[in-house]
Design a protein around this motif. Structure first.
Motif, PDB file in Angstrom:
ATOM      1  N   LYS A 197      -9.249   5.034  15.006  1.00  0.00           N
ATOM      2  CA  LYS A 197     -10.470   4.316  15.390  1.00  0.00           C
ATOM      3  C   LYS A 197     -11.706   4.869  14.667  1.00  0.00           C
ATOM      4  O   LYS A 197     -12.711   5.232  15.293  1.00  0.00           O
ATOM      5  CB  LYS A 197     -10.674   4.383  16.910  1.00  0.00           C
ATOM      6  N   VAL A 198     -11.618   4.923  13.367  1.00  0.00           N
ATOM      7  CA  VAL A 198     -12.712   5.466  12.572  1.00  0.00           C
ATOM      8  C   VAL A 198     -13.656   4.360  12.120  1.00  0.00           C
ATOM      9  O   VAL A 198     -13.378   3.168  12.261  1.00  0.00           O
ATOM     10  CB  VAL A 198     -12.154   6.209  11.342  1.00  0.00           C
ATOM     11  N   ARG A 199     -14.774   4.788  11.574  1.00  0.00           N
ATOM     12  CA  ARG A 199     -15.811   3.855  11.133  1.00  0.00           C
ATOM     13  C   ARG A 199     -15.367   3.034   9.923  1.00  0.00           C
ATOM     14  O   ARG A 199     -15.679   1.845   9.813  1.00  0.00           O
ATOM     15  CB  ARG A 199     -17.075   4.665  10.808  1.00  0.00           C
ATOM     16  N   VAL A 200     -14.675   3.661   8.967  1.00  0.00           N
ATOM     17  CA  VAL A 200     -14.248   2.974   7.751  1.00  0.00           C
ATOM     18  C   VAL A 200     -12.995   3.663   7.233  1.00  0.00           C
ATOM     19  O   VAL A 200     -12.746   4.840   7.522  1.00  0.00           O
ATOM     20  CB  VAL A 200     -15.383   2.993   6.688  1.00  0.00           C
ATOM     21  N   ARG A 201     -12.195   2.928   6.460  1.00  0.00           N
ATOM     22  CA  ARG A 201     -10.935   3.454   5.939  1.00  0.00           C
ATOM     23  C   ARG A 201     -10.961   3.386   4.411  1.00  0.00           C
ATOM     24  O   ARG A 201     -11.290   2.352   3.833  1.00  0.00           O
ATOM     25  CB  ARG A 201      -9.750   2.629   6.450  1.00  0.00           C
ATOM     26  N   TYR A 202     -10.572   4.499   3.787  1.00  0.00           N
ATOM     27  CA  TYR A 202     -10.550   4.574   2.335  1.00  0.00           C
ATOM     28  C   TYR A 202      -9.147   4.932   1.849  1.00  0.00           C
ATOM     29  O   TYR A 202      -8.263   5.268   2.644  1.00  0.00           O
ATOM     30  CB  TYR A 202     -11.539   5.629   1.832  1.00  0.00           C
ATOM     31  N   ALA A 203      -8.975   4.882   0.532  1.00  0.00           N
ATOM     32  CA  ALA A 203      -7.712   5.294  -0.078  1.00  0.00           C
ATOM     33  C   ALA A 203      -8.003   5.950  -1.422  1.00  0.00           C
ATOM     34  O   ALA A 203      -9.017   5.671  -2.071  1.00  0.00           O
ATOM     35  CB  ALA A 203      -6.774   4.109  -0.262  1.00  0.00           C
ATOM     36  N   ASP A 204      -7.110   6.833  -1.826  1.00  0.00           N
ATOM     37  CA  ASP A 204      -7.268   7.558  -3.084  1.00  0.00           C
ATOM     38  C   ASP A 204      -5.880   7.890  -3.615  1.00  0.00           C
ATOM     39  O   ASP A 204      -4.871   7.488  -3.031  1.00  0.00           O
ATOM     40  CB  ASP A 204      -8.098   8.838  -2.861  1.00  0.00           C
ATOM     41  N   GLY A 205      -5.859   8.641  -4.708  1.00  0.00           N
ATOM     42  CA  GLY A 205      -4.593   9.106  -5.265  1.00  0.00           C
ATOM     43  C   GLY A 205      -4.697  10.539  -5.709  1.00  0.00           C
ATOM     44  O   GLY A 205      -4.191  10.923  -6.767  1.00  0.00           O
ATOM     45  N   ALA A 206      -5.355  11.366  -4.890  1.00  0.00           N
ATOM     46  CA  ALA A 206      -5.702  12.738  -5.265  1.00  0.00           C
ATOM     47  C   ALA A 206      -4.537  13.698  -5.042  1.00  0.00           C
ATOM     48  O   ALA A 206      -4.519  14.469  -4.080  1.00  0.00           O
ATOM     49  CB  ALA A 206      -6.934  13.206  -4.482  1.00  0.00           C
ATOM     50  N   LEU A 207      -3.568  13.660  -5.935  1.00  0.00           N
ATOM     51  CA  LEU A 207      -2.453  14.599  -5.849  1.00  0.00           C
ATOM     52  C   LEU A 207      -2.923  16.009  -6.210  1.00  0.00           C
ATOM     53  O   LEU A 207      -3.920  16.181  -6.931  1.00  0.00           O
ATOM     54  CB  LEU A 207      -1.332  14.166  -6.792  1.00  0.00           C
ATOM     55  N   PRO A 208      -2.219  17.046  -5.729  1.00  0.00           N
ATOM     56  CA  PRO A 208      -2.663  18.420  -5.971  1.00  0.00           C
ATOM     57  C   PRO A 208      -2.315  18.907  -7.372  1.00  0.00           C
ATOM     58  O   PRO A 208      -1.571  19.879  -7.571  1.00  0.00           O
ATOM     59  CB  PRO A 208      -1.907  19.211  -4.900  1.00  0.00           C
ATOM     60  N   ALA A 209      -2.834  18.225  -8.387  1.00  0.00           N
ATOM     61  CA  ALA A 209      -2.593  18.576  -9.779  1.00  0.00           C
ATOM     62  C   ALA A 209      -3.857  18.312 -10.579  1.00  0.00           C
ATOM     63  O   ALA A 209      -4.655  17.435 -10.215  1.00  0.00           O
ATOM     64  CB  ALA A 209      -1.428  17.749 -10.337  1.00  0.00           C
ATOM     65  N   PRO A 210      -4.079  19.026 -11.665  1.00  0.00           N
ATOM     66  CA  PRO A 210      -5.279  18.781 -12.473  1.00  0.00           C
ATOM     67  C   PRO A 210      -5.322  17.346 -12.983  1.00  0.00           C
ATOM     68  O   PRO A 210      -4.300  16.775 -13.377  1.00  0.00           O
ATOM     69  CB  PRO A 210      -5.119  19.764 -13.643  1.00  0.00           C
ATOM     70  N   LEU A 211      -6.502  16.739 -12.936  1.00  0.00           N
ATOM     71  CA  LEU A 211      -6.795  15.433 -13.532  1.00  0.00           C
ATOM     72  C   LEU A 211      -6.235  14.248 -12.767  1.00  0.00           C
ATOM     73  O   LEU A 211      -6.389  13.105 -13.212  1.00  0.00           O
ATOM     74  CB  LEU A 211      -6.278  15.356 -14.982  1.00  0.00           C
ATOM     75  N   VAL A 212      -5.595  14.470 -11.633  1.00  0.00           N
ATOM     76  CA  VAL A 212      -4.994  13.355 -10.895  1.00  0.00           C
ATOM     77  C   VAL A 212      -5.843  13.086  -9.659  1.00  0.00           C
ATOM     78  O   VAL A 212      -5.771  13.809  -8.666  1.00  0.00           O
ATOM     79  CB  VAL A 212      -3.537  13.648 -10.506  1.00  0.00           C
ATOM     80  N   TYR A 213      -6.659  12.047  -9.742  1.00  0.00           N
ATOM     81  CA  TYR A 213      -7.560  11.664  -8.650  1.00  0.00           C
ATOM     82  C   TYR A 213      -7.902  10.195  -8.834  1.00  0.00           C
ATOM     83  O   TYR A 213      -7.611   9.598  -9.873  1.00  0.00           O
ATOM     84  CB  TYR A 213      -8.827  12.532  -8.668  1.00  0.00           C
ATOM     85  N   GLY A 214      -8.542   9.619  -7.815  1.00  0.00           N
ATOM     86  CA  GLY A 214      -8.793   8.186  -7.873  1.00  0.00           C
ATOM     87  C   GLY A 214      -7.458   7.459  -7.912  1.00  0.00           C
ATOM     88  O   GLY A 214      -6.456   7.920  -7.358  1.00  0.00           O
ATOM     89  N   LEU A 215      -7.439   6.318  -8.570  1.00  0.00           N
ATOM     90  CA  LEU A 215      -6.186   5.581  -8.742  1.00  0.00           C
ATOM     91  C   LEU A 215      -5.975   5.376 -10.244  1.00  0.00           C
ATOM     92  O   LEU A 215      -6.538   4.466 -10.847  1.00  0.00           O
ATOM     93  CB  LEU A 215      -6.228   4.233  -8.023  1.00  0.00           C
ATOM     94  N   PRO A 216      -5.171   6.256 -10.865  1.00  0.00           N
ATOM     95  CA  PRO A 216      -4.966   6.146 -12.314  1.00  0.00           C
ATOM     96  C   PRO A 216      -4.358   4.797 -12.699  1.00  0.00           C
ATOM     97  O   PRO A 216      -3.533   4.233 -11.972  1.00  0.00           O
ATOM     98  CB  PRO A 216      -3.992   7.298 -12.615  1.00  0.00           C
ATOM     99  N   ARG A 217      -4.736   4.292 -13.848  1.00  0.00           N
ATOM    100  CA  ARG A 217      -4.209   3.022 -14.338  1.00  0.00           C
ATOM    101  C   ARG A 217      -2.705   3.110 -14.615  1.00  0.00           C
ATOM    102  O   ARG A 217      -2.056   2.073 -14.780  1.00  0.00           O
ATOM    103  CB  ARG A 217      -4.953   2.617 -15.608  1.00  0.00           C
ATOM    104  N   ASN A 218      -2.174   4.327 -14.671  1.00  0.00           N
ATOM    105  CA  ASN A 218      -0.745   4.520 -14.948  1.00  0.00           C
ATOM    106  C   ASN A 218       0.135   4.218 -13.741  1.00  0.00           C
ATOM    107  O   ASN A 218       1.363   4.307 -13.845  1.00  0.00           O
ATOM    108  CB  ASN A 218      -0.488   5.968 -15.396  1.00  0.00           C
ATOM    109  N   TRP A 219      -0.469   3.918 -12.612  1.00  0.00           N
ATOM    110  CA  TRP A 219       0.294   3.646 -11.393  1.00  0.00           C
ATOM    111  C   TRP A 219       0.083   2.202 -10.930  1.00  0.00           C
ATOM    112  O   TRP A 219      -0.428   1.966  -9.825  1.00  0.00           O
ATOM    113  CB  TRP A 219      -0.140   4.574 -10.266  1.00  0.00           C
ATOM    114  N   PRO A 220       0.480   1.210 -11.689  1.00  0.00           N
ATOM    115  CA  PRO A 220       0.283  -0.175 -11.218  1.00  0.00           C
ATOM    116  C   PRO A 220       1.064  -0.469  -9.939  1.00  0.00           C
ATOM    117  O   PRO A 220       0.668  -1.342  -9.159  1.00  0.00           O
ATOM    118  CB  PRO A 220       0.789  -1.019 -12.400  1.00  0.00           C
ATOM    119  N   HIS A 221       2.166   0.249  -9.698  1.00  0.00           N
ATOM    120  CA  HIS A 221       2.948   0.004  -8.478  1.00  0.00           C
ATOM    121  C   HIS A 221       2.194   0.460  -7.235  1.00  0.00           C
ATOM    122  O   HIS A 221       2.286  -0.160  -6.184  1.00  0.00           O
ATOM    123  CB  HIS A 221       4.317   0.693  -8.577  1.00  0.00           C
ATOM    124  N   ILE A 222       1.389   1.542  -7.348  1.00  0.00           N
ATOM    125  CA  ILE A 222       0.564   1.997  -6.218  1.00  0.00           C
ATOM    126  C   ILE A 222      -0.610   1.040  -6.018  1.00  0.00           C
ATOM    127  O   ILE A 222      -0.956   0.671  -4.896  1.00  0.00           O
ATOM    128  CB  ILE A 222       0.054   3.430  -6.449  1.00  0.00           C
TER     129      ILE A 222
END
Length: 300
Positions: free
Chosen positions: A125-150
């Motif tokens: 029951k939060v105010r707003v819901r977000y999504a990301d792709g921030a895996l625990p690795a260098p340079l992997v954040y947001g939603l990379p274009r390399n993941w069209p399936h995600i």
């Protein structure tokens, strides 16, 4: 096709989850993988996010399993609603990352896991819901274009891209500008805000600086990251634009990186900043990928 089961993560899933994470990392960054300890640590706490991580009130990790094989997983966060939390994060929840094997004849789609994620976000029951792709690795954040399936799973679930796009660039250190004398200009190496700083001076006047982080390859966290560094800051005074000072600072950086045994350097820039992108590509960088930041749940 065997039934898919969505359930909370169990410690016995750790090796399969790490393999799943690393397949996604490998599609974004060459030669990088993370350890099991890194993945497990990320589920409990994100030490690199020293500002936002203390604001997290709840964390949950879900997996989708088929025939005892983890085929998808998601990590969710809920942030506190009190005044100590930054306004942007106050009373929000997010899918911090979501990974799944691309749909094939032997792998089901990940919509069942996404529905479980949305159900959990609704229960919070939060105010707003977000999504990301921030895996625990260098340079992997947001939603990379390399993941069209995600991206497809997010969009089917009603998430829309509302933020900006960043370009991630990479260069071989050997391809960076060669170090040449610059009359009247000296360089000083110090510790900067984002790593080792090289500052250019002329008669004690700062002309510009570049910072480079060579600590990306923490052995206890990354199974493979040796030889990689990133630019934290690159700045020159307006009067120095077009004089080649930026390339000279990058040449100073390259000379240092060779001593460090680093052979690749990465940088990040806004997709809308053509001047900075041209500067970096002119200095030997090439585009590695683009990543879209800021996904908000806005179902039709």
């Amino acid at each position: 096709m065997p039934a898919l089961e969505v359930r909370p993560f169990r410690r016995a899933d750790r090796d399969q989850l790490t393999d799943l994470v690393n397949t996604h990392v490998a599609a974004v960054v060459p030669g990088i993988s993370v350890s099991v300890n890194t993945v497990l640590g990320d589920l409990e706490r994100q030490p690199g996010e020293f500002i936002t991580d203390p604001w997290v009130a709840e964390r949950t990790t879900l997996v989708a399993e088929q025939r005892q094989c983890v085929v998808a997983a998601a990590h969710l966060l809920r942030y506190r609603a009190d005044v100590e939390v930054g306004e942007t994060y106050r009373d929000i929840a997010e899918i911090n990352w979501f990974v799944h094997r691309p749909t094939a004849s032997h792998w089901p789609d990940a919509d069942l896991l996404m529905r479980a994620c949305l159900a959990q976000l609704a229960r919070w029951k939060v105010r707003v819901r977000y999504a990301d792709g921030a895996l625990p690795a260098p340079l992997v954040y947001g939603l990379p274009r390399n993941w069209p399936h995600i991206r497809a799973v997010y969009q089917r679930a009603g998430f829309q891209h509302i933020g900006d796009t960043e370009v991630i660039l990479i260069a071989r250190v050997a391809d960076l500008p060669a170090l040449e004398p610059r009359p009247g200009v000296t360089v000083e190496r110090t510790l900067g805000e984002c790593g080792t700083r090289f500052t250019a001076y002329a008669d004690a006047r700062v002309l510009g600086f570049v910072e480079v982080d060579t600590a990306l390859a923490r052995p206890e966290r990354h199974a493979r990251a040796a030889g990689l560094a990133d630019i934290g800051n690159l700045h020159v005074e307006p009067a120095q634009y077009g004089t080649g000072l930026e390339h000279w600072l990058l040449a100073q950086t390259a000379d240092w990186l060779r001593l460090c045994g680093v052979d690749r350097l990465v940088a990040y820039e806004s997709a809308g900043d053509s001047t900075r992108l041209d500067l970096l590509t002119g200095a030997g960088f090439r585009e590695l990928t683009r990543t879209d930041r800021g996904w908000e749940h806005r179902p039709a």
